[in-house]
Design an enzyme around this catalytic site. Sequence first.
Site, short mmCIF file in Angstrom:
data_model
loop_
_atom_site.label_atom_id
_atom_site.label_comp_id
_atom_site.label_asym_id
_atom_site.label_seq_id
_atom_site.Cartn_x
_atom_site.Cartn_y
_atom_site.Cartn_z
N ARG A 150 84.03 -21.70 69.99
CA ARG A 150 84.14 -20.24 69.89
C ARG A 150 83.34 -19.51 70.96
NH1 ARG A 150 87.51 -22.28 67.64
NH2 ARG A 150 88.22 -22.05 65.49
N SER A 187 88.16 -14.53 60.51
CA SER A 187 86.93 -15.25 60.17
C SER A 187 85.72 -14.48 60.65
CB SER A 187 86.94 -16.65 60.80
OG SER A 187 87.97 -17.43 60.25
N GLU A 224 81.10 -14.31 64.20
CA GLU A 224 82.24 -14.62 65.06
C GLU A 224 82.94 -13.33 65.45
OE1 GLU A 224 86.44 -17.00 64.62
OE2 GLU A 224 84.62 -18.00 63.95
#
Length: 306
Positions: free
Chosen positions: A179, A228, A298
């Site tokens: 990520r 998310s 995130e």
Amino acid sequence: MSFPDITPELSARMPDLRGRLLANQSLAELTWFRIGGPAQVLFSPADEADLAYFLAHLPADVPVTVIGLGSNLIVRDGGVPGVVIRLGRGFNEIAVEEGHRLRAGTAVPDVRLAKAAADAGIDGLAFFRGIPGGLGGALRMNAGAHGGETRDVLVEARGVDRAGNLRTFANADFGFSYRHSGAPADVIFTSALFQGRPGEPAAILAEMERITQAREASQPIREKTGGSTFKNPPGHKAWQLIDAAGCRGLASGPAQVSTMHCNFLINTGGATAADIEGLGEEVRRRVKEHSGVTLEWEIKRIGVPG
């Protein structure tokens, strides 16, 4: 709140600009959460050359923020000072190239890239069906789902830096990790080249349908959410840590932790950015207290508090 209108000054500096400048433009409707304040200036460039021209003539002291489809984004209630750039139609093309490759503009939604690949009999990109958002965001955060990540299929990407220079980055230049992309923060990516492999369209479409059904069964995709919320810490799944800390369904006013998937936050109606972000911080606090693990956001958060 509103910011001083600097669009007349910018227009005077850039007589050949073809894109659109909007002062104090609301960003709430451009985010999946439907929250947040305005952009001091929202700029939608006509194409890559227009973007380069704009950045080359933009005063160096004016901050630049880039947003995509708003799926993984919290815009704070006070809005975003400086210029917010959102790529549109001029960055929305997809072309099939030899060798089972696709070249696409970074405003292309991830799901549209997956569908174009399937139609062309190019396998390996179906996982993009499970990623909300656009390709620009996928490059920035090495987006992934269902066993695939952006770094697995990216060949190269092209962009414009803060000085208006065109630059090309190979996969290795990104420094991809989970990520995360290590590409220079000032580069606005405009297009990318992806590598697939031969496949049967029917089989690829079936895989995409499986991914669609899995998302619908496990994620609150029809709610006002941002995808998310937290990254999975090494050796853990964020949702399991959140659940174990007793946060499933936790609410702060109209902001709520999803009962379907507790790594999703939801605006149940009328939430502010402060409500959503504050609830996320409370979840982080409780997880740290319960398990000793620190969750990292995130979702990208931009702007100033209201």
